[in-house]
Design an enzyme around this catalytic site. Structure first.
Site, mmCIF file in Angstrom:
data_model
loop_
_atom_site.group_PDB
_atom_site.id
_atom_site.type_symbol
_atom_site.label_atom_id
_atom_site.label_comp_id
_atom_site.label_asym_id
_atom_site.label_seq_id
_atom_site.Cartn_x
_atom_site.Cartn_y
_atom_site.Cartn_z
ATOM 1 N N THR A 1 0.582 -1.370 -0.058
ATOM 2 C CA THR A 1 -0.126 0.051 -0.180
ATOM 3 C C THR A 1 0.764 0.937 -0.395
ATOM 4 O O THR A 1 1.850 1.712 -0.190
ATOM 5 C CB THR A 1 -0.602 0.413 1.205
ATOM 6 O OG1 THR A 1 -0.392 0.148 1.964
ATOM 7 C CG2 THR A 1 -1.659 -1.315 1.279
ATOM 8 N N ASP A 2 0.097 1.994 -0.295
ATOM 9 C CA ASP A 2 1.247 3.354 0.017
ATOM 10 C C ASP A 2 0.700 3.690 1.835
ATOM 11 O O ASP A 2 0.266 2.733 2.323
ATOM 12 C CB ASP A 2 -0.046 4.727 -0.930
ATOM 13 C CG ASP A 2 1.539 6.221 -1.541
ATOM 14 O OD1 ASP A 2 2.315 5.837 0.148
ATOM 15 O OD2 ASP A 2 1.116 6.513 -1.681
ATOM 16 N N ALA A 3 1.033 4.823 1.961
ATOM 17 C CA ALA A 3 1.063 5.260 3.659
ATOM 18 C C ALA A 3 -0.343 4.871 3.642
ATOM 19 O O ALA A 3 -0.984 5.381 3.413
ATOM 20 C CB ALA A 3 2.280 6.310 3.592
#
Length: 913
Positions: free
Chosen positions: A847-849
């Site tokens: 995932t992104d953050a």
């Protein structure tokens, strides 16, 4: 009263009336019973939808009766209105978020364990090997910035310089060498423009330099901290604004004229993560125009340096006869000033080409109409509609004005692929050869000028279009090649090859690509608008492509819910289908609401095995195929808790399972060189991706990846979060500097080269942000993005497909956004159907953050996202464990698959072996 002021006052009054009406309606609703209020709200939503449709139809009818000037005036009024309407919202947003980011240590007190974990990262950046890698990186960075500079204009051979020069503008003291945010790196200690000019033996006016210093110009070095950069961008503190040129007195200008009749003026714009740019930020300020007025009144030859990672409005270059030359330098990394000085002196013959279209008006791109901050009325979520369909960048301008050359020249200043040099080339273009489902074009390039240089051959195709049929751009880039440096009189034959299927279009109704019957023009061009030679080949009958040619997996249309109930721009009716901005009455449909809150039923069957003793450690699996039976035996050994930790601990440092030989690996940003969010690292910086792409040199892109891979290996970093592969949908994207181009082919080819360079050094990459992360506003709040499947397939997915198929990308990073209402990081159609199914991807997806509740770990596990980039993973661990308890079969097998993908990649790294 000025016309501009009148328009603004009109917009203010309109917004006040709307807000007063909303307040009055709120008061009416409060006075109702609950049942009456529910019925009234439903009636309001229906009335709003009907009014929106009627208003849209009415606007289309009115616009059809207007001339061009009247339409522009109307668009201007609507832009001002939208700006006034959303101003209160824009005043907060990421400004507050960034400020919170800077103070993250205070806010994160309850999560100190997670924070200390990533803050404890250490790197072996002080070894001889590390120092050698950084030293070598400087040469790579300089080679890229040398070839990434684009000579936009050079009337009367104003360049190269043949004497001393006056350097004006405060911007010349602090060149923008990179962007802000996770895509930025530290360029502390980089040579200044003045130092670079001295290094090239170019005398600059030191008295003028001293005058600017006395007026306040100074050399500063921005922060290398990601969070501080975001805060600076959001609050407008990044960079130094150009002041009014009052300090350029008559005496100062007389001294400058005596010193030289040639001037350099640096102008630019800054982009960064967390916010997008407004059109005004890409235009001359009043102070900058006053500076140009002053300089052009006293200097015969003025050279403008465009120092921006976004397309600026450069019409002023045509307004001043004294501006005889212009160089686009982008955001060129630590050696950017040196490369610029080499171009100005003639040591480097510029060979860069633009990877974007430069329009006189940045708002003329249809995607601008919907860009910005738009919220549903019935749920706390923002949305964004790509109503322009496939008509992004040159695909719009070249198609919209295909039969209107005067209109094109009035709209487009510098076409996609434009770039000049200091020598001339002649091309001998052979007839295209079609064989084995490939098209091959050979071009012999001869340097007919007086100095050595490189040239770029661009090959395009034009497909037949049926009015009302599948949408097609009038022209598309098919391939490109760059020559070696050719001495005067020397020649080289370059070959551009592409698949016949590349000329096919996605047919959403049929769920496949179709090469429609008709005439196809194949042309070699200097840029998208300037042909050198062309030929036509005829396809007698439609050719359908039902399966992926590399994997054999059947195509199908998967994203009807992403298309939404929208009208997409069509060349059959430009005016009637042109995008319109939301009016603030939009409500999420029941279908979208269901996608935003999916119901997950527990799976039936048997849960997977846990905790077996099969005597395997991860090193035993290194080099084995993804589907080797040994993987099942190894995965049987993991406990559920171990799998949850491996899945949940994905922020920069993964979890370790010591008893099975699973090491913790380190993963770092950024596309312009390694950086660390919470801990210090001494690493090299590189030019930003837009400059890399502007070289049109795949070998240099490979060299960048190779160089970062060697650095990462020296520092003990196993995975690199790069490259960025979203598109320049408009000129306003805050992270456009961090992405390659408006064109998916250039983006994909450059990304594939970077990926190959790094992975050949044993350092996997994560291609990002997968997908539709082309705007910063609301990106981190789970925005719902709607796009046609054709645009998804032909534009936004294509760069990632190229990187997967041509470079065997080992990792991908899913985006924050929601496709329709379905989060990209938990979207099975995207991650399993397309990425792993159609394309054959065998790597891991991060995932992104993790910033919001929509980034649900259960959706991620079930949808095909292998690791959560959670800086504070305790909540993710808890939620994942709860989901596994509620659905032991479904989540059990999903977590096993996620860990399999992650460990398959870990086994490829230097940490194992």
């Amino acid at each position: 009263m000025s016309h501009r002021k009148e328009i603004k006052q009109e917009a203010v009054a309109r917004v006040k009336d709307e807000r007063a009406a909303k307040r009055a309606r709120r008061d009416e609703l409060k006075a109702m019973t609950p049942d009456e209020r529910t019925a009234a709200k439903a009636a309001d939503r229906t009335a709003a939808r009907d009014a929106k449709k009627a208003s849209k139809d009415e606007r289309a009818e009115v616009r059809a009766t207007m001339n061009r000037a009247e339409r522009r005036a109307l668009k201007r009024r609507e832009r001002v209105y939208r700006k006034v309407k959303h101003r209160p919202r824009r005043a907060v947003g990421w400004g507050v978020t960034a400020a919170a980011g800077v103070g993250i240590v205070v806010l994160a007190a309850p999560y100190v364990g997670g924070l200390s974990r990533v803050a404890s990262l250490t790197f072996t950046d002080d070894t001889a090997e590390a120092a050698a890698a950084r030293e070598a990186a400087l040469d790579v960075a300089e080679s890229i910035s040398d070839e990434g500079m684009v000579l936009l204009k050079n009337d009367g051979d104003a360049l190269p310089l043949d004497g001393g020069v006056n350097v004006f503008s405060f911007a010349s003291f602090n060149l923008r060498l990179g962007g802000g945010g996770s895509g930025g790196t530290s360029v502390a200690g980089a040579p200044t423009l003045f130092e670079a000019l001295e290094g090239q033996g170019i005398a600059y006016n030191e008295d003028l330099y001293a005058t600017m210093q006395e007026a306040g110009a100074q050399h500063t070095e921005g922060s290398s901290n990601f969070l501080v950069q975001i805060a600076e961008m959001a609050t407008g503190a990044a960079g130094t604004a150009e002041p009014a040129p009052d300090y350029l007195t008559d005496d100062v200008m007389a001294q400058a004229a005596e010193f030289s009749d040639t001037a350099i003026v640096v102008l630019g714009a800054s982009g960064g993560e967390g916010s997008d740019l407004s059109p005004d930020q890409l235009r001359l300020t009043a102070e900058e125009r006053a500076l140009l007025d002053t300089v052009t009144a006293a200097q015969d030859d003025v050279i403008v340096v465009v120092n921006s990672g976004n397309q600026m409005e450069l019409g002023f270059l045509d307004e001043y006869p004294e501006i005889t030359a212009a160089v686009w330098m982008g955001t060129p990394g630590p050696q950017g000033a040196v490369s610029l000085a080499k171009v100005l002196s003639g040591e480097v013959n510029p060979s860069g080409r633009l990877t974007d279209t430069y329009a006189y008006d940045v708002t003329s791109a249809p995607g601008v109409e919907n860009m910005g901050d738009h919220d549903y009325t019935n749920v706390g979520r923002s949305f964004l509609e790509y109503e322009e369909g496939i008509y992004v960048g040159y695909r719009y301008y070249e198609t919209r004005y295909a039969d209107d050359e005067a209109g094109y020249l009035d709209t487009v200043q510098f076409p996609f692929g434009h770039g000049l040099g200091y020598t001339d080339f002649a091309w001998d273009v052979a007839e295209p050869v079609l064989a084995d489902e490939k098209v091959t074009v050979d071009v012999t390039v001869t340097n007919t000028g007086d100095v050595a240089g490189k040239d770029v051959v661009q090959v395009y195709f034009s497909a037949p279009y049926t009015d009302g049929g599948i949408e097609k751009s009038a022209i598309e880039l098919a391939g490109y090649a760059k020559t070696a440096e050719l001495a005067p009189g020397a020649s080289e034959t370059v070959t551009v090859e592409f698949a016949v299927q590349d000329m096919a279009s996605w047919d959403t109704e049929a769920g496949r690509y179709v090469l429609e019957a008709g005439d196809y023009e194949i042309s070699a061009r200097l840029d998208v608008h300037t042909p050198v030679a062309s030929s036509t080949t005829t396809v007698a009958n439609d050719v359908a492509y039902d399966v992926d040619p590399d994997t054999g997996v059947a195509y199908e249309s998967r994203f009807d819910y992403v298309e939404g109930d929208l009208t997409y721009l069509s060349r059959a009716d430009w005016e009637g289908t042109y995008p319109t901005a939301p009016d603030g009455t939009e409500a999420a449909s029941d279908e979208v609401l269901a996608l935003m809150d999916p119901v997950i039923e527990p799976a039936e069957g048997d849960a997977p095995a846990y905790g077996a003793d099969n005597g395997l450690v991860l090193a035993d699996l290194a080099g084995l195929d993804y589907d080797d039976p040994a993987w099942d035996a190894f995965l049987d050994q993991l406990t559920l808790d171990e799998q949850i930790e491996l899945f949940s601990y994905g922020a920069y440092k993964t979890a370790e399972v010591e008893r099975l030989g699973v090491p913790s690996i380190t993963m770092l940003d950024s596309p312009a060189g390694l950086n660390s969010l919470f801990s210090a690292i001494d690493a090299a910086a590189y030019p930003t991706e837009i400059v890399v792409a502007s070289t049109w040199n795949d070998e240099l892109a490979y060299a960048l990846g190779e160089s970062v891979g060697r650095e990462a290996s020296a520092y003990g970093v196993e995975v690199w979060y790069a490259p960025g592969m979203n598109l320049h949908r408009t000129a306003l994207g805050g992270r456009d500097f961090e992405y390659f181009s408006e064109d998916p082919l250039v983006s994909g080819k450059m990304a594939a080269a970077v990926v190959s360079g790094s992975q050949d050094q044993g350092v996997p990459t994560t291609i990002k942000h997968f997908v539709l992360n082309d705007q910063e506003v609301n990106a981190r709040s789970g925005i719902n993005v709607f796009a046609s499947e054709q645009a998804l397939r032909e534009l936004y997915l294509q760069p990632f497909e190229i990187a997967v198929k041509e470079a065997d990308a080992a990792g991908a990073m899913s985006s924050f956004i929601n496709l329709g209402g379905s989060w990209a990081g938990g979207n099975e159609d995207l991650l399993q159907g397309v990425l792993r199914g159609e394309w054959g991807f065998e790597g891991f997806v991060s995932t992104d953050a993790v910033l919001g509740s929509w980034m649900d770990p259960q959706l991620a596990a079930l949808g095909g996202n292998d690791v959560m980039l959670a800086v504070f993973p305790s909540a993710t661990v808890k939620a994942t464990a709860a989901a596994a308890e509620a659905d032991p079969v479904g989540m059990g097998h999903a977590l096993r698959d996620r860990v399999h993908a992650l460990l398959f990649t870990v086994a490829k790294t230097h940490a194992v072996g």
